[in-house]
Design an enzyme around this catalytic site. Sequence first.
Site: not given
Ligand SMILES: Cc1cc2nc3c(=O)[nH]c(=O)nc-3n(C[C@H](O)[C@H](O)[C@H](O)COP(=O)(O)OP(=O)(O)OC[C@H]3O[C@@H](n4cnc5c(N)ncnc54)[C@H](O)[C@@H]3O)c2cc1C
Length: 630
Positions: A65, A129, A221, A252, A355, A392, A438
């Site tokens: 994204n 997209e 979601w 959604r 998708d 997000h 992501s």
């Molecule tokens: C439904 C959905 C659709 C999405 N669609 C898109 C898309 O199409 N394109 C895009 O680019 N982005 C998309 N995103 C956004 C993207 O997924 C997030 O921005 C990204 O994953 C955030 O990264 P993060 O590391 O903060 O969290 P995450 O990737 O969620 O990672 C969190 C990590 O912390 C770990 N964790 C949690 N609690 C604990 C704990 N207590 N102890 C140890 N470990 C822990 C989990 O196991 C995981 O490994 C989407 C998100 C969602 C929810």
Amino acid sequence: MPVTADFETVEVSSDLLILGGGFSACGAATEAAYWAKKNGLKVVMVDKAATDRSGAVAMGLSAINQYVGIGAGDNTAEEYVQYVRQDLMGVSREDLVYNIARHVDSTVHLFEKWGLNIWKDEEGKYVHEGRWQLMINGESYKIIIAEAAKNALNDAGGELVERVFVVEPLMDGNKCVGAVGFSTRENKFYVFKAKAVIVGMGGAVHVFRPRSVGEGFGRSWYPPFNSGSSAYFTIRAGAEMTCQEVRFIPVRFKDGYGPVGAWFLLFKSRAVSAVGGDYMVEHADELENWKPYGLAKPIPANLRNYLGMIDTDAGKGPLYMETDEAIQKIAEEYKDDPKAFKKKMKELESEAWEDFLDMTISQAILWAGLNVKPEEKHSEIAACEPYFIGSHSGASGAWVSGPEDLDTPYKWGYTNMTTAEALFAVGDGSGASSHKFSSGSHAEGRIAGKQAIKYILEKGAEPNVDKAKVEELKKNILAPFDLFENNKGKYTDPEVNTEYIMPRQFLHRLQKIMDEYAGGVTSAFKTSKALLERGLELMGLLKEDSDKQAARDLHELMRVWENNQRMWIAESHLRSMLFREETRWPGYYFRADTPKMDNDNWLCFVNCKWDPNSGEWEMMKRDIWTMPGV
Ligand SMILES: Cc1cc2nc3c(=O)[nH]c(=O)nc-3n(C[C@H](O)[C@H](O)[C@H](O)COP(=O)(O)OP(=O)(O)OC[C@H]3O[C@@H](n4cnc5c(N)ncnc54)[C@H](O)[C@@H]3O)c2cc1C
């Protein structure tokens, strides 16, 4: 049945400790390992789950994204800043957004190098997209990114600890010196000691009562794996938080929570009410009330939600995505050539299903169960329950220091360091820098990974960990076992007991408070000062009962601590909505008693801070810095 006495204590020492194994943590690990190897430092990453499929990208994604396309001259980082400012109705940390935007393309190029298939057109250009989004074959997206992080850690002599649930920070005054947690598979209590710590444990789901209850509970979601561990960790460390009032409510496909991005952006589909009106057209006048954001493009996500909610409030629901109309419109170009028409229809149909199969398989199953053929019949859409996902379209998270080279008022340490020393936050863990998604979360992880190593080289000292505090934490964290064991025989049903409550019961109580007082689904996302104050009263009572949660096994112990983490993010949310006396993001929530946007008083960040010494919360406003000339 485990009891506290059964638990072995395992100590893990490192220079840099990375908490979480999602996109931001994997970015941090990949980058930090590179610099750690050069400097003889050790990096340890800890994940609650198996990193190959952990976090929000577990099932995969169908699009990247955030891709700015600076090299190809498509867009500039400054334009991305404008886009985020607009979507968040003026409230964003433009320095952080800019910093991620200028680095994100290189992260995407790394993804491709590591094996991710990004769609290309006939000329070899990425298929977009939308303006910022790239289409991918993303069912293995997380595995690819995890593999790179694991390789980097291995190469640098680092370590990945999986299936350990991180609970609390270890503090030495205002400095973070590690973390404690427990294994979700073995009777082991973990003590992690480090010179610097990066928090990347995602956002939070199930703080609010979801639409899917009873037999559907667990479907949402936002994936059920993230329970607010990042926010809990930084709040408990005494770090300043920002935008804790900014929740995200995506619209959604109903009940399967399938993505709509490809429909709106790629297929140019319309969403309509049950009586066929296009709410974006019919209620366009309402946008005037939210200017300048309502009148600029793209219309902020919350305002798009809001225009649909006007119809549902008026009894014109359900809302529908006009999938059949969109597909027919695209295929129409080929109508004079039956063979080409058939081929195009097949292609569109398969793209529509793919998708979902890329990222929300359950939606495809639901469609199949409901006999939906998207090319023949429209599908219901709905606003989901609220989530906390700062990466997000939400914005909640820790208040972090900005990049060195920008002249902003937000600099007190190394980039992405919170107001607690040696503690960095990334992804959903860092606030006011929405729309990193992501790719941007990974890029931000890389930025913080490099900065944390710099901090360690320049200032890192051996962590001073208080042994007595560790023992106290161990006793407290494992207490739910003894509570169950010592009282389970008092009644015939082990789940009904005057001495304790089970984590599921506690969760329902939390969700009821949030749903009814803090503007959840059944309150049509409306709240007010009086409701929030009553919600806080009830939250106080819930908090008193939180140490009455009992656990029969390691899984339930994890549930207990997930609940506690959710409860803390919930409290910060209630307090922040109460403090902000306006409605800035209709469609995410409405303060019914202050229903208008108030730019004179509230075009600012709402920050909060919990003081570990006094146990008191402090609420404050912080000024918004706008990038000159942008
Ligand atoms: C439904 C959905 C659709 C999405 N669609 C898109 C898309 O199409 N394109 C895009 O680019 N982005 C998309 N995103 C956004 C993207 O997924 C997030 O921005 C990204 O994953 C955030 O990264 P993060 O590391 O903060 O969290 P995450 O990737 O969620 O990672 C969190 C990590 O912390 C770990 N964790 C949690 N609690 C604990 C704990 N207590 N102890 C140890 N470990 C822990 C989990 O196991 C995981 O490994 C989407 C998100 C969602 C929810």
